[in-house]
Write a protein that holds these residues in place. Structure first.
Motif, PDB file in Angstrom:
ATOM      1  N   LEU A  21      52.485   0.020 -27.470  1.00  8.70           N
ATOM      2  CA  LEU A  21      51.189  -0.058 -26.794  1.00  8.70           C
ATOM      3  C   LEU A  21      51.492   0.001 -25.307  1.00  8.70           C
ATOM      4  O   LEU A  21      52.232  -0.843 -24.778  1.00  8.70           O
ATOM      5  N   PHE A  22      50.963   1.003 -24.636  1.00 10.51           N
ATOM      6  CA  PHE A  22      51.234   1.161 -23.208  1.00 10.51           C
ATOM      7  C   PHE A  22      50.591  -0.004 -22.460  1.00 10.51           C
ATOM      8  O   PHE A  22      49.442  -0.357 -22.722  1.00 10.51           O
ATOM      9  N   GLU A  23      51.305  -0.562 -21.533  1.00  9.92           N
ATOM     10  CA  GLU A  23      50.874  -1.766 -20.807  1.00  9.92           C
ATOM     11  C   GLU A  23      50.524  -2.903 -21.771  1.00  9.92           C
ATOM     12  O   GLU A  23      49.753  -3.801 -21.444  1.00  9.92           O
ATOM     13  N   ASN A  80      59.593   4.484  -6.720  1.00  6.28           N
ATOM     14  CA  ASN A  80      58.252   4.909  -6.296  1.00  6.28           C
ATOM     15  C   ASN A  80      57.193   3.873  -6.640  1.00  6.28           C
ATOM     16  O   ASN A  80      56.128   3.838  -6.029  1.00  6.28           O
ATOM     17  N   HIS A  81      57.499   3.067  -7.653  1.00  6.16           N
ATOM     18  CA  HIS A  81      56.452   2.179  -8.183  1.00  6.16           C
ATOM     19  C   HIS A  81      57.160   1.166  -9.074  1.00  6.16           C
ATOM     20  O   HIS A  81      58.036   1.526  -9.852  1.00  6.16           O
ATOM     21  N   MET A  82      56.777  -0.085  -8.928  1.00  7.90           N
ATOM     22  CA  MET A  82      57.532  -1.159  -9.577  1.00  7.90           C
ATOM     23  C   MET A  82      57.060  -1.520 -10.980  1.00  7.90           C
ATOM     24  O   MET A  82      57.573  -2.474 -11.566  1.00  7.90           O
ATOM     25  N   GLU A  83      56.068  -0.842 -11.532  1.00  5.78           N
ATOM     26  CA  GLU A  83      55.684  -1.207 -12.895  1.00  5.78           C
ATOM     27  C   GLU A  83      56.909  -1.030 -13.796  1.00  5.78           C
ATOM     28  O   GLU A  83      57.653  -0.044 -13.675  1.00  5.78           O
ATOM     29  N   PRO A  84      57.146  -1.987 -14.703  1.00  3.35           N
ATOM     30  CA  PRO A  84      58.418  -1.998 -15.429  1.00  3.35           C
ATOM     31  C   PRO A  84      58.696  -0.783 -16.317  1.00  3.35           C
ATOM     32  O   PRO A  84      59.837  -0.588 -16.738  1.00  3.35           O
ATOM     33  N   ASP A  85      57.693   0.053 -16.614  1.00  3.69           N
ATOM     34  CA  ASP A  85      58.034   1.269 -17.366  1.00  3.69           C
ATOM     35  C   ASP A  85      58.974   2.153 -16.547  1.00  3.69           C
ATOM     36  O   ASP A  85      59.710   2.971 -17.099  1.00  3.69           O
ATOM     37  N   HIS A  86      58.955   1.978 -15.225  1.00  2.00           N
ATOM     38  CA  HIS A  86      59.873   2.737 -14.354  1.00  2.00           C
ATOM     39  C   HIS A  86      60.984   1.852 -13.779  1.00  2.00           C
ATOM     40  O   HIS A  86      62.053   2.352 -13.457  1.00  2.00           O
ATOM     41  N   SER A  87      60.697   0.580 -13.606  1.00  2.00           N
ATOM     42  CA  SER A  87      61.654  -0.262 -12.870  1.00  2.00           C
ATOM     43  C   SER A  87      62.458  -1.195 -13.780  1.00  2.00           C
ATOM     44  O   SER A  87      63.378  -1.858 -13.306  1.00  2.00           O
ATOM     45  N   VAL A 147      47.957   4.267  -6.835  1.00  2.00           N
ATOM     46  CA  VAL A 147      48.066   5.322  -7.844  1.00  2.00           C
ATOM     47  C   VAL A 147      49.457   5.186  -8.476  1.00  2.00           C
ATOM     48  O   VAL A 147      50.317   5.990  -8.311  1.00  2.00           O
ATOM     49  N   HIS A 148      49.754   4.062  -8.966  1.00  5.06           N
ATOM     50  CA  HIS A 148      48.884   3.214  -9.702  1.00  5.06           C
ATOM     51  C   HIS A 148      48.765   1.797  -9.105  1.00  5.06           C
ATOM     52  O   HIS A 148      47.705   1.190  -9.130  1.00  5.06           O
ATOM     53  N   TRP A 149      49.839   1.258  -8.596  1.00  2.00           N
ATOM     54  CA  TRP A 149      49.809  -0.068  -7.986  1.00  2.00           C
ATOM     55  C   TRP A 149      49.820   0.091  -6.462  1.00  2.00           C
ATOM     56  O   TRP A 149      50.111   1.183  -5.961  1.00  2.00           O
ATOM     57  N   CYS A 166      55.644   9.942  -9.525  1.00  2.00           N
ATOM     58  CA  CYS A 166      55.587   8.792 -10.444  1.00  2.00           C
ATOM     59  C   CYS A 166      54.323   8.836 -11.312  1.00  2.00           C
ATOM     60  O   CYS A 166      54.118   9.784 -12.041  1.00  2.00           O
ATOM     61  N   ASP A 167      53.427   7.849 -11.205  1.00  7.94           N
ATOM     62  CA  ASP A 167      52.251   7.834 -12.092  1.00  7.94           C
ATOM     63  C   ASP A 167      51.237   8.932 -11.744  1.00  7.94           C
ATOM     64  O   ASP A 167      50.493   9.392 -12.628  1.00  7.94           O
ATOM     65  N   ALA A 168      51.165   9.286 -10.478  1.00  4.81           N
ATOM     66  CA  ALA A 168      50.175  10.297 -10.079  1.00  4.81           C
ATOM     67  C   ALA A 168      50.495  11.637 -10.754  1.00  4.81           C
ATOM     68  O   ALA A 168      51.652  12.034 -10.821  1.00  4.81           O
ATOM     69  N   GLY A 229      56.270  10.990 -13.115  1.00  2.30           N
ATOM     70  CA  GLY A 229      57.055  10.033 -13.906  1.00  2.30           C
ATOM     71  C   GLY A 229      56.682  10.012 -15.380  1.00  2.30           C
ATOM     72  O   GLY A 229      57.394   9.443 -16.199  1.00  2.30           O
ATOM     73  N   HIS A 230      55.541  10.600 -15.712  1.00  4.75           N
ATOM     74  CA  HIS A 230      55.119  10.743 -17.112  1.00  4.75           C
ATOM     75  C   HIS A 230      54.607  12.164 -17.308  1.00  4.75           C
ATOM     76  O   HIS A 230      53.819  12.651 -16.500  1.00  4.75           O
ATOM     77  N   GLY A 231      55.023  12.784 -18.384  1.00  2.57           N
ATOM     78  CA  GLY A 231      54.430  14.073 -18.736  1.00  2.57           C
ATOM     79  C   GLY A 231      55.140  15.273 -18.134  1.00  2.57           C
ATOM     80  O   GLY A 231      56.305  15.199 -17.746  1.00  2.57           O
TER      81      GLY A 231
HETATM   82 FE1  FEO Z   1      52.043   2.310 -13.415  1.00  3.93          FE
HETATM   83 FE2  FEO Z   1      54.023   4.450 -15.231  1.00  3.93          FE
HETATM   84  O1  FEO Z   1      53.573   2.839 -14.387  1.00  3.93           O
END
Ligand code: FEO
Length: 407
Positions: A21-23, A80-87, A147-149, A166-168, A229-231
């Motif tokens: 489940l994402f997030e 680029n962004h600290m959300e743990p899916d990347h960090s 975009v996103h945090w 990253c997320d953008a 970062g995705h796709g």
């Molecule tokens: Fe907002 Fe892909 O993390």
């Protein structure tokens, strides 16, 4: 797990993630890819991470090895962004490469400390700062907050025109046949578009104002390729930039010439009217998405509602209020700012109504600005006259949607 040389000295490292489940709560039936990038100049930098969802970084190290790069030789880690899916892999990476300098925004620096207790070897960058990796790879940083945090940055490799975002400009969906959007078959492209709107509505919708600012900033750069970062990677940046601007505009409505029918029923009485409406809508020249709550996940309903100009809500009254799963979904739509929709509600009640009162309360509190045509309520099972009234209102809504979209 895949390594692709996408430009001179630039490699994409990508893994697909499924069954998560994402997030922690968004269902992603077609998975998602996590993309990291290596730039080899005279010095080597890695941009973001592709840790396994459990935080184990083995996958990333495996990909780096395929490039004959020793992880300990990487000089810069660009976050680029600290959300743990990347960090999520940073702590493990720092253990094997403690001297690596982390390049990030000021806000990300604070998060590095609170997430991992990392306070040293950090280079803070902001708008228009640069980092020279040698061999022509000069990185130019831009801030794209929310975009996103709030911590989010992107960087343009000025040698190749590659923009790392990253997320953008990201999307859900596994990477299968090609890492480039322009290489997909028509069928795969249609699925990818669906996954991009699902991603946008689930992850970025709330930040649509900031998305527009970020896109405008990116449009002003000499971008030849967008590497998110995705796709998928976009070698025609205009395509995804224009798409993202459209998605952002859907926030306030009107969106597309589509109707999302969200329905729930306790004992099949509202459902009887729903079945009548579905048959009627099939005769209309309009795309319709049908979702039953609570069976369908929030994310799926949200993705449809985001692109739809018209919303039909069908639910019974429950204990003087709205059928609870419908109230939950509406709260989520409101929080994500699915605003300015054309709407119609119908449903059954037993001894008393009450759904409308709660619906009004949610609409007002979340400032959703939906324009409702007159609702239809019926006691118990819908009779022929009730169905006729529901049908008339559905017809009216279809016209309103078409008028709103066509102007
Ligand atoms: Fe907002 Fe892909 O993390």
């Amino acid at each position: 797990m895949k390594v692709t040389n996408i430009a001179d000295g630039i490699y994409q490292l990508s893994i697909n993630v499924e069954n998560i489940l994402f997030e922690g709560f968004w269902e992603i039936p077609n998975g998602v890819s996590l993309n990291s990038y290596i730039i080899k100049g005279l010095k080597t930098a890695i941009i973001d991470g592709v840790c396994g969802w459990d935080g184990v970084p083995d996958t990333l190290f495996g990909l780096i090895e395929q490039l004959d790069i020793a992880p300990e030789s990487i000089e810069y880690l660009i976050v680029n962004h600290m959300e743990p899916d990347h960090s999520g892999w940073i702590e493990a990476f720092k253990k094997i490469n403690p001297d690596c300098k982390i390049v990030c925004s000021k806000k990300a620096k604070d998060l590095l400390n609170s997430f991992f207790g990392i306070t040293e070897n950090i280079i803070v960058v902001g708008e228009n700062d640069t980092l020279d990796l040698g061999n022509g790879h000069l990185l130019n940083f831009v801030e794209i907050p929310n975009v996103h945090w709030p911590d989010t940055i992107a960087e343009l490799d000025t040698l190749t025109g590659t923009l790392f975002t990253c997320d953008a400009f990201g999307s859900f969906g596994k990477i299968t046949s090609s890492v480039y959007a322009d290489m997909l078959s028509e069928e795969d492209l249609a699925l990818h578009e669906k996954e991009t709107t699902r991603y946008y509505s689930n992850v970025l919708a709330y930040f649509s104002m900031q998305v527009k600012k970020a896109v405008a900033k990116c449009q002003a750069l000499p971008v030849k390729m967008i590497a998110p970062g995705h796709g998928l990677i976009y070698r025609n940046p205009k395509e995804i930039m224009d798409a993202y601007l459209k998605y952002a505009d859907y926030q306030k409505g009107p969106a597309r010439e589509e109707i999302t029918l969200i329905w729930g029923s306790m004992y099949g009485m509202t459902e009887n009217a729903v079945n009548y409406v579905i048959k009627q809508l099939q005769k209309e020249d309009i795309l319709v998405h049908v979702h039953q709550v609570p069976k369908e996940s929030w994310g799926t309903v949200l993705a449809s509602a985001w692109t739809s100009t018209g919303i039909i809500l069908a639910m019974p009254t429950y204990e003087f209020k709205m059928y609870p799963p419908m109230a939950s979904v509406l709260e989520e739509l409101g929080k994500k700012k699915v605003n300015g929709r054309k709407a119609f509600r119908f449903g059954s009640y037993g001894w008393s109504g009450g759904a409308q009162k709660e619906l009004d309360e949610i609409m007002t509190r979340l400032n959703m600005g939906w324009e409702f045509i007159e609702p239809v309520e019926f006691t118990g099972n819908p009779g022929a006259k009730d169905l006729e009234r529901v049908g008339e209102q559905v017809k009216k809504l279809v016209e309103e949607v078409k008028n709103a979209v066509r102007g």
